[in-house]
Design a protein around this motif. Structure first.
Motif, PDB file in Angstrom:
ATOM      1  N   UNK A  82      32.039 -62.230 -19.242  1.00  0.00           N
ATOM      2  CA  UNK A  82      33.120 -62.752 -18.420  1.00  0.00           C
ATOM      3  C   UNK A  82      33.450 -61.729 -17.341  1.00  0.00           C
ATOM      4  N   UNK A  83      33.880 -62.221 -16.205  1.00  0.00           N
ATOM      5  CA  UNK A  83      34.283 -61.351 -15.105  1.00  0.00           C
ATOM      6  C   UNK A  83      35.766 -61.543 -14.847  1.00  0.00           C
ATOM      7  N   UNK A  84      36.493 -60.420 -14.684  1.00  0.00           N
ATOM      8  CA  UNK A  84      37.940 -60.466 -14.503  1.00  0.00           C
ATOM      9  C   UNK A  84      38.331 -59.768 -13.204  1.00  0.00           C
ATOM     10  N   UNK A  85      39.225 -60.421 -12.453  1.00  0.00           N
ATOM     11  CA  UNK A  85      39.765 -59.860 -11.226  1.00  0.00           C
ATOM     12  C   UNK A  85      41.140 -59.274 -11.538  1.00  0.00           C
ATOM     13  N   UNK A  86      41.297 -57.981 -11.308  1.00  0.00           N
ATOM     14  CA  UNK A  86      42.548 -57.314 -11.635  1.00  0.00           C
ATOM     15  C   UNK A  86      43.613 -57.580 -10.585  1.00  0.00           C
ATOM     16  N   UNK A  87      44.836 -57.578 -11.041  1.00  0.00           N
ATOM     17  CA  UNK A  87      45.982 -57.727 -10.149  1.00  0.00           C
ATOM     18  C   UNK A  87      46.101 -56.458  -9.290  1.00  0.00           C
ATOM     19  N   UNK A  88      46.240 -56.586  -7.971  1.00  0.00           N
ATOM     20  CA  UNK A  88      46.328 -55.390  -7.131  1.00  0.00           C
ATOM     21  C   UNK A  88      47.699 -54.725  -7.200  1.00  0.00           C
ATOM     22  N   UNK A  89      47.719 -53.426  -6.933  1.00  0.00           N
ATOM     23  CA  UNK A  89      48.952 -52.648  -6.784  1.00  0.00           C
ATOM     24  C   UNK A  89      49.813 -52.611  -8.047  1.00  0.00           C
TER      25      UNK A  89
END
Length: 533
Positions: A98-105
């Motif tokens: 699975x690929x996860x996009x992290x929340x920025x800042x």
């Protein structure tokens, strides 16, 4: 001699004005948010705040206030629906990725910004102690990591993207990222400390509160993390005070010392609600109380004795006597939140004393003492439950000896300590850490699970079904394997028997608006707490 210059009228006015301005500025910056004090029987079971090493009910209470997972639950929703946390989105790439996009800042408590490097580190051999670096990582952490993350690795794609990979097809890879023990910590802050203990006595996470003070067996103080990505907390501080005795927690609540107390017993509700400033909230928890059998000692070596003791238990009588009917008998070791994986026609062993006696006779049981190890009310009504169980077992001819231990190490000790008997039966709670049977069986009863690790029980037949449950992508095949696992673990070669659904009741100030969660976590984020004027 010190010479103090005299000030003229104008100078004095300027000085006074400056002092007043400074005072007013200080008042403007004063934190007028409340401090919330919670009395609990215990904060964590170990001397550190590492929620991978301490997979317990008490650590669930505080974990998500300090550190967070990439994917979370809607904790106040009875269905425990999935929601984004440190990852704002994720995609299933194939059967094992699975690929996860992290929340920025997102800010850590130290002010550092969350990146993919922190996520990779949080699932790394260095974090788990698999690489010896002189930091003093405890062996129980290594064991927990082996149970939960064996075959799982995390790689960085870019600063805000990671991929989670499994060596084998994994139908619940996303759910694993939700569970207790999957919290993300700051790599830089960990590396800046000298030892494992130095870091995990005040772990640096991204949660709404940060550790200000921790004294094991006494106190945990959490200050608001005002840069929290989910919004500034509505309180300036949480104080978790260790108060082991239930009566002392109640007296402290009514006296105004505490704003919340946990682990209220049902028969204590009237004493709290007699004062109209307080109320009791809570109910059925996503946790089942059960007994674990050590199949290698004494009469427990015969599965018919274990099954007989399961059939000798009048579970409804325990619920009625100790829980005011607020609990219920579960359908074996499973939760309705499993959805399509829930075996709806499965039941706990029926109360059947005659069948119990028949099984004991077939096993050739001849009155040997069965030792039952417990703690002093780690669970609500634990001692009273043990006394009732002992009476029920003796009613079918089983001689029992209750042994109250000081800690889990003594409960789990294989050896017969001086003045005690061999390990045969003990209490346990199994929680819904994510909504699939992999969570409980994989963590406790399959392969290198906790119960296998303590040497109490193992089954190659069960492990064959575990492999199917852990790797098959076909829901029907997985469900058939799970049914077979219940047959083995509860009827053919019992490793445990379920007692009842646990309940969690909180006493609290009525003017505090707050929703409890069946997951035991106490959510004090701004959206879940309000002081009613």
């Amino acid at each position: 001699m010190q010479i103090v210059p005299k000030l003229g009228t104008k100078a004095r006015a300027l000085a006074i004005g400056g002092a007043l301005s400074a005072l007013m500025a200080g008042m403007a910056h004063a934190d007028d948010r409340p401090v919330i004090t919670i009395a609990v029987p215990q904060v964590v079971n170990g001397g550190v705040l590492d929620f991978l090493a301490d997979q317990s009910l008490v650590s669930q209470r505080i974990a998500d206030s300090i550190a967070e997972t990439m994917i979370d639950f809607d904790r106040q929703n009875p269905e425990l629906t999935t929601r984004a946390a440190l990852a704002e989105s994720w995609t299933r790439i194939d059967e094992d990725t699975i690929e996860l996009k992290l929340r920025p800042n997102v800010k850590f408590h130290s002010g550092a910004t969350l990146s993919a490097d922190d996520v990779v580190f949080s699932f790394s051999p260095e974090r788990f102690g698999a690489v010896e670096d002189g930091r003093g990582v405890p062996p129980e952490l290594k064991a927990a990591a082996t149970r939960l993350w064996s075959g799982i690795s995390v790689e960085k794609v870019d600063d805000l993207t990671v991929r989670v990979n499994s060596e084998k097809p994994d139908p619940v890879l996303e759910q694993r990222m939700q569970r207790l023990g999957a919290e993300i910590v700051s790599k830089a802050d960990y590396e800046a400390t000298a030892t494992y203990g130095d870091f995990f006595k005040a772990p640096v996470g991204t949660g709404p509160f940060k550790v200000a003070e921790f004294r094991h067996n006494e106190l945990l103080v959490l200050d608001a993390h005002d840069e929290y990505w989910g919004g500034k907390p509505a309180v300036q501080q949480l104080r978790f005070v260790v108060v082991p005795e239930g009566s002392s927690r109640i007296n402290g609540l009514l006296a105004g010392e505490y704003d919340f107390i946990t682990d209220v017993m049902p028969d204590q509700i009237p004493a709290i609600e007699a004062d109209d400033k307080f109320e009791v909230v809570g109910g059925g928890a996503a946790n089942l109380r059960l007994l674990v059998f050590d199949k290698h000692n004494g009469p427990m070596q015969d599965p018919r004795v274990r099954l007989a003791m399961a059939h000798a238990i009048d579970r409804q009588a325990i619920i009625d006597a100790l829980y005011a009917g607020m609990s219920r008998i579960p359908a074996g070791l499973q939760f309705e939140a499993y959805g399509d994986m829930f075996i709806s026609d499965w039941t706990a062993p029926e109360y059947n004393p005659e069948l119990a006696k028949k099984l004991l006779a077939e096993a050739g049981y001849n009155g040997e003492t069965v030792t039952y190890r417990i703690l002093n009310n780690y669970y609500v009504n634990q001692v009273s439950t043990a006394q009732i169980l002992s009476s029920m077992w003796e009613a079918v001819g089983v001689k029992t000896q209750i042994e109250i231990k000081e800690n889990w190490a003594q409960v789990n000790d294989k050896a017969a300590a001086p003045g005690s008997g061999e390990r045969m039966i003990r209490d346990l709670g199994n929680s819904l850490v994510f909504p699939d049977p992999v969570a409980t069986f994989g963590n406790f009863y399959c392969h290198q699970g906790a119960i296998v690790g303590t040497g109490e029980w193992e089954s190659e037949v069960l492990n064959e079904q575990c492999d199917i449950l852990l790797t098959s992508m076909d829901p029907a095949v997985r469900k058939a394997a799970f049914r077979r696992m219940l047959e083995i673990a509860e009827r053919e070669d019992p490793v445990y028997t379920v007692l009842h659904e646990n309940i969690m009741l909180y006493g609290k100030r009525k003017d505090i608006k707050w929703d409890w969660s069946s997951l035991f976590s106490m959510d004090f984020r701004a959206g879940n707490l309000e002081i009613v004027q």
